[in-house]
Scaffold this motif. Structure first.
Motif, PDB file in Angstrom:
ATOM      1  N   ASP A 115      25.618  84.706   0.780  1.00 49.71           N
ATOM      2  CA  ASP A 115      25.960  83.279   0.738  1.00 49.71           C
ATOM      3  C   ASP A 115      25.110  82.515  -0.278  1.00 49.71           C
ATOM      4  OD1 ASP A 115      27.952  83.670   2.577  1.00 49.71           O
ATOM      5  OD2 ASP A 115      26.913  82.692   4.245  1.00 49.71           O
ATOM      6  N   SER A 123      26.571  80.585  -3.372  1.00 53.08           N
ATOM      7  CA  SER A 123      26.307  79.153  -3.547  1.00 53.08           C
ATOM      8  C   SER A 123      25.813  78.837  -4.951  1.00 53.08           C
ATOM      9  CB  SER A 123      25.261  78.675  -2.539  1.00 53.08           C
ATOM     10  OG  SER A 123      25.751  78.756  -1.244  1.00 53.08           O
ATOM     11  N   LEU A 128      28.614  80.040   8.179  1.00 46.74           N
ATOM     12  CA  LEU A 128      27.613  80.730   9.003  1.00 46.74           C
ATOM     13  C   LEU A 128      28.094  81.154  10.394  1.00 46.74           C
ATOM     14  CD1 LEU A 128      24.206  79.101   8.049  1.00 46.74           C
ATOM     15  CD2 LEU A 128      25.089  81.357   7.473  1.00 46.74           C
ATOM     16  N   LEU A 173      24.863  73.446   1.224  1.00 52.09           N
ATOM     17  CA  LEU A 173      25.296  72.828   2.480  1.00 52.09           C
ATOM     18  C   LEU A 173      26.712  73.243   2.848  1.00 52.09           C
ATOM     19  CD1 LEU A 173      23.816  69.209   2.260  1.00 52.09           C
ATOM     20  CD2 LEU A 173      23.231  71.002   3.905  1.00 52.09           C
ATOM     21  N   ASN A 191      28.000  76.021   2.548  1.00 54.42           N
ATOM     22  CA  ASN A 191      27.959  77.365   3.137  1.00 54.42           C
ATOM     23  C   ASN A 191      27.615  77.356   4.616  1.00 54.42           C
ATOM     24  OD1 ASN A 191      28.514  79.812   1.477  1.00 54.42           O
ATOM     25  ND2 ASN A 191      27.365  78.563   0.026  1.00 54.42           N
ATOM     26  N   ILE A 192      27.128  76.245   5.128  1.00 50.75           N
ATOM     27  CA  ILE A 192      26.869  76.146   6.564  1.00 50.75           C
ATOM     28  C   ILE A 192      28.167  76.358   7.333  1.00 50.75           C
ATOM     29  CG2 ILE A 192      26.199  74.536   8.402  1.00 50.75           C
ATOM     30  CD1 ILE A 192      24.090  73.430   6.449  1.00 50.75           C
ATOM     31  N   THR A 193      29.274  75.977   6.719  1.00 47.65           N
ATOM     32  CA  THR A 193      30.586  76.159   7.337  1.00 47.65           C
ATOM     33  C   THR A 193      30.874  77.636   7.597  1.00 47.65           C
ATOM     34  OG1 THR A 193      31.340  74.253   6.074  1.00 47.65           O
ATOM     35  CG2 THR A 193      33.037  75.624   7.068  1.00 47.65           C
TER      36      THR A 193
END
Length: 186
Positions: free
Chosen positions: A133, A137, A159, A153, A155-157
């Motif tokens: 990730d 990113s 996780l 941020l 990429n938090i989706t």
């Protein structure tokens, strides 16, 4: 020695096929970034866990070469050079590098101790999921002219799903390693 190498190359080819099959499931578009949620990275993680750094690298390189040459084997039936240069290119690069990072770490840790399920999961999340990730990113920020903080941020989706896929890959790998005809190979 040659017999074991043949078996490992056969397993590498089989894992390449599994990664391809997982690409039949279309990605789920998010809308706010041009990178979909895919299940194919489960195959990448499982390949690394089962085959170690050398043979997982061979398997994943074969998969990526087929995709690079245009076979529509990436999630959603995509393939070709343009995909490698697009917004998902960094994640693909992460897939290419992950056997060297995650595979090597798992190999070293397994040589020194029998990893618990939780420790193996943490290693797969940190050295596999977060590594891929992060590379994704960085490329997404460069390719899409997006601030690095926004790319990270976004990429938090991924996780929650990635953690589930990491847990599933650890579970499957641990079960498959116990099969009598695979013991001693993986």
């Amino acid at each position: 020695m040659t017999n074991q190498r043949t078996k490992m190359l056969t397993l590498a080819a089989m894992m390449t096929a599994i990664i391809i099959v997982l690409g039949f499931f279309p990605g789920i578009p998010l809308g706010f970034i041009p990178v979909p949620i895919v299940i194919q990275n489960l195959g990448i993680l499982l390949t690394i866990e089962l085959l170690g750094p050398k043979y997982s690298f061979i398997s994943i390189c074969l998969f990526l070469l087929l995709a690079l040459f245009g076979l529509p084997i990436l999630s959603g039936g995509r393939g070709g050079f343009a995909v490698f240069m697009g917004p998902t290119g960094g994640y693909i690069l992460g897939w290419f590098l992950a056997p060297l990072v995650l595979g090597t770490i798992l190999h070293i840790l397994n040589r020194h101790q029998d990893l618990s399920w939780w420790l193996e999961l943490i290693v797969v999340i940190v050295a596999g999921v977060l590594f891929i990730d992060t590379i994704g990113s960085i490329w997404l920020a460069i390719q899409s002219h997006m601030p690095m903080s926004a790319a990270l941020l976004s990429n938090i989706t991924f996780l929650p799903g990635d953690i589930i896929k990491a847990g599933l890959s650890v579970f499957l790998a641990r079960r498959l390693r116990k099969l009598p005809h695979l013991q001693g190979l993986i």
